[in-house]
Design a protein around this motif. Structure first.
Motif, PDB file in Angstrom:
ATOM      1  N   MET A   1       0.859  -1.180   0.000  1.00 44.58           N
ATOM      2  CA  MET A   1       0.000   0.000   0.000  1.00 44.58           C
ATOM      3  C   MET A   1       0.899   1.235   0.000  1.00 44.58           C
ATOM      4  O   MET A   1       1.800   1.324   0.818  1.00 44.58           O
ATOM      5  CB  MET A   1      -0.894  -0.019   1.244  1.00 44.58           C
ATOM      6  CG  MET A   1      -1.694   1.234   1.419  1.00 44.58           C
ATOM      7  SD  MET A   1      -2.908   1.158   2.740  1.00 44.58           S
ATOM      8  CE  MET A   1      -4.125   0.114   1.977  1.00 44.58           C
ATOM      9  N   PRO A   2       0.619   2.201  -0.887  1.00 38.13           N
ATOM     10  CA  PRO A   2       1.415   3.436  -0.886  1.00 38.13           C
ATOM     11  C   PRO A   2       1.300   4.154   0.461  1.00 38.13           C
ATOM     12  O   PRO A   2       0.249   4.119   1.104  1.00 38.13           O
ATOM     13  CB  PRO A   2       0.773   4.266  -2.002  1.00 38.13           C
ATOM     14  CG  PRO A   2       0.097   3.261  -2.877  1.00 38.13           C
ATOM     15  CD  PRO A   2      -0.345   2.152  -1.955  1.00 38.13           C
ATOM     16  N   LEU A   6      -1.964   5.310   3.905  1.00 43.60           N
ATOM     17  CA  LEU A   6      -2.011   4.895   5.303  1.00 43.60           C
ATOM     18  C   LEU A   6      -2.795   5.867   6.173  1.00 43.60           C
ATOM     19  O   LEU A   6      -3.272   5.499   7.237  1.00 43.60           O
ATOM     20  CB  LEU A   6      -0.598   4.740   5.868  1.00 43.60           C
ATOM     21  CG  LEU A   6       0.205   3.567   5.330  1.00 43.60           C
ATOM     22  CD1 LEU A   6       1.605   3.590   5.924  1.00 43.60           C
ATOM     23  CD2 LEU A   6      -0.473   2.247   5.620  1.00 43.60           C
ATOM     24  N   PHE A   7      -2.944   7.110   5.730  1.00 48.34           N
ATOM     25  CA  PHE A   7      -3.600   8.116   6.550  1.00 48.34           C
ATOM     26  C   PHE A   7      -5.090   8.232   6.296  1.00 48.34           C
ATOM     27  O   PHE A   7      -5.764   9.034   6.922  1.00 48.34           O
ATOM     28  CB  PHE A   7      -2.897   9.468   6.374  1.00 48.34           C
ATOM     29  CG  PHE A   7      -1.477   9.419   6.846  1.00 48.34           C
ATOM     30  CD1 PHE A   7      -1.180   9.486   8.193  1.00 48.34           C
ATOM     31  CD2 PHE A   7      -0.450   9.261   5.946  1.00 48.34           C
ATOM     32  CE1 PHE A   7       0.128   9.415   8.639  1.00 48.34           C
ATOM     33  CE2 PHE A   7       0.866   9.194   6.371  1.00 48.34           C
ATOM     34  CZ  PHE A   7       1.159   9.264   7.725  1.00 48.34           C
ATOM     35  N   GLY A   8      -5.628   7.421   5.413  1.00 50.58           N
ATOM     36  CA  GLY A   8      -7.059   7.423   5.145  1.00 50.58           C
ATOM     37  C   GLY A   8      -7.735   6.235   5.800  1.00 50.58           C
ATOM     38  O   GLY A   8      -7.130   5.460   6.554  1.00 50.58           O
ATOM     39  N   ARG A   9      -9.001   6.080   5.500  1.00 46.07           N
ATOM     40  CA  ARG A   9      -9.789   4.989   6.070  1.00 46.07           C
ATOM     41  C   ARG A   9      -9.229   3.618   5.676  1.00 46.07           C
ATOM     42  O   ARG A   9      -9.103   2.722   6.505  1.00 46.07           O
ATOM     43  CB  ARG A   9     -11.237   5.117   5.617  1.00 46.07           C
ATOM     44  CG  ARG A   9     -12.132   4.080   6.200  1.00 46.07           C
ATOM     45  CD  ARG A   9     -13.546   4.241   5.675  1.00 46.07           C
ATOM     46  NE  ARG A   9     -14.454   3.719   6.658  1.00 46.07           N
ATOM     47  CZ  ARG A   9     -15.697   4.078   6.767  1.00 46.07           C
ATOM     48  NH1 ARG A   9     -16.189   4.988   5.972  1.00 46.07           N
ATOM     49  NH2 ARG A   9     -16.467   3.531   7.674  1.00 46.07           N
ATOM     50  N   GLU A  13      -7.741   0.654   8.166  1.00 49.67           N
ATOM     51  CA  GLU A  13      -8.239  -0.726   8.141  1.00 49.67           C
ATOM     52  C   GLU A  13      -7.105  -1.709   7.841  1.00 49.67           C
ATOM     53  O   GLU A  13      -7.022  -2.772   8.452  1.00 49.67           O
ATOM     54  CB  GLU A  13      -9.360  -0.862   7.109  1.00 49.67           C
ATOM     55  CG  GLU A  13     -10.615  -0.112   7.509  1.00 49.67           C
ATOM     56  CD  GLU A  13     -11.642  -0.029   6.394  1.00 49.67           C
ATOM     57  OE1 GLU A  13     -11.385  -0.544   5.281  1.00 49.67           O
ATOM     58  OE2 GLU A  13     -12.705   0.569   6.641  1.00 49.67           O
ATOM     59  N   TRP A  14      -6.234  -1.348   6.915  1.00 50.90           N
ATOM     60  CA  TRP A  14      -5.109  -2.200   6.564  1.00 50.90           C
ATOM     61  C   TRP A  14      -4.177  -2.380   7.756  1.00 50.90           C
ATOM     62  O   TRP A  14      -3.738  -3.488   8.063  1.00 50.90           O
ATOM     63  CB  TRP A  14      -4.360  -1.597   5.372  1.00 50.90           C
ATOM     64  CG  TRP A  14      -3.201  -2.408   4.910  1.00 50.90           C
ATOM     65  CD1 TRP A  14      -3.247  -3.532   4.143  1.00 50.90           C
ATOM     66  CD2 TRP A  14      -1.823  -2.166   5.186  1.00 50.90           C
ATOM     67  NE1 TRP A  14      -1.969  -3.998   3.924  1.00 50.90           N
ATOM     68  CE2 TRP A  14      -1.075  -3.169   4.559  1.00 50.90           C
ATOM     69  CE3 TRP A  14      -1.155  -1.178   5.905  1.00 50.90           C
ATOM     70  CZ2 TRP A  14       0.308  -3.224   4.623  1.00 50.90           C
ATOM     71  CZ3 TRP A  14       0.218  -1.232   5.971  1.00 50.90           C
ATOM     72  CH2 TRP A  14       0.936  -2.246   5.341  1.00 50.90           C
ATOM     73  N   LEU A  15      -3.891  -1.285   8.455  1.00 53.39           N
ATOM     74  CA  LEU A  15      -3.027  -1.371   9.630  1.00 53.39           C
ATOM     75  C   LEU A  15      -3.673  -2.203  10.735  1.00 53.39           C
ATOM     76  O   LEU A  15      -2.993  -2.946  11.442  1.00 53.39           O
ATOM     77  CB  LEU A  15      -2.692   0.031  10.149  1.00 53.39           C
ATOM     78  CG  LEU A  15      -1.715   0.828   9.304  1.00 53.39           C
ATOM     79  CD1 LEU A  15      -1.636   2.269   9.795  1.00 53.39           C
ATOM     80  CD2 LEU A  15      -0.341   0.180   9.309  1.00 53.39           C
ATOM     81  N   ALA A  16      -4.990  -2.097  10.878  1.00 55.09           N
ATOM     82  CA  ALA A  16      -5.692  -2.881  11.902  1.00 55.09           C
ATOM     83  C   ALA A  16      -5.588  -4.377  11.611  1.00 55.09           C
ATOM     84  O   ALA A  16      -5.543  -5.196  12.539  1.00 55.09           O
ATOM     85  CB  ALA A  16      -7.152  -2.450  11.989  1.00 55.09           C
ATOM     86  N   SER A  30      -0.915   3.240  18.538  1.00 59.24           N
ATOM     87  CA  SER A  30      -0.785   4.531  19.222  1.00 59.24           C
ATOM     88  C   SER A  30      -0.459   5.675  18.274  1.00 59.24           C
ATOM     89  O   SER A  30      -0.832   6.819  18.537  1.00 59.24           O
ATOM     90  CB  SER A  30       0.285   4.458  20.313  1.00 59.24           C
ATOM     91  OG  SER A  30       1.584   4.420  19.755  1.00 59.24           O
ATOM     92  N   LEU A  31       0.226   5.395  17.191  1.00 57.25           N
ATOM     93  CA  LEU A  31       0.660   6.485  16.316  1.00 57.25           C
ATOM     94  C   LEU A  31      -0.483   7.283  15.682  1.00 57.25           C
ATOM     95  O   LEU A  31      -0.393   8.520  15.630  1.00 57.25           O
ATOM     96  CB  LEU A  31       1.631   5.961  15.262  1.00 57.25           C
ATOM     97  CG  LEU A  31       3.002   5.575  15.840  1.00 57.25           C
ATOM     98  CD1 LEU A  31       3.869   4.952  14.766  1.00 57.25           C
ATOM     99  CD2 LEU A  31       3.688   6.755  16.483  1.00 57.25           C
TER     100      LEU A  31
END
Length: 76
Positions: A1-2, A6-9, A13-16, A30-31
């Motif tokens: 993922m670009p 990462l800063f959008g919805r 979701e991807w980070l979760a 936390s970030l």
């Protein structure tokens, strides 16, 4: 993922869903909270700065330089 996604919805979701455990999961979780908090602080300072300086010609001249303008909703 670009990175910018990462800063959008979708990024949230991807980070979760990322298979991180322990300290790594704590850090990634936390970030976004830290970014949100600091964004609010920056916006407050920008708002106050604009109240104090937006009518000053020198301040307006500096703001015209690429990369120095206010970044939030308080642009004049």
């Amino acid at each position: 993922m670009p990175v910018h996604h990462l800063f959008g919805r979708a990024g949230a979701e991807w980070l979760a869903r990322a298979g991180l455990h322990g300290t790594y999961r704590l850090r990634v979780d936390s970030l976004p909270r830290l970014i949100a908090f600091l964004s609010e602080e920056i916006a407050a300072v920008e708002k106050q700065t604009c109240r104090l300086l937006c009518d000053e010609p020198g301040y307006r001249a500096v703001q015209a330089i690429a990369g120095t303008a206010l970044s939030g909703p308080f642009e004049a």
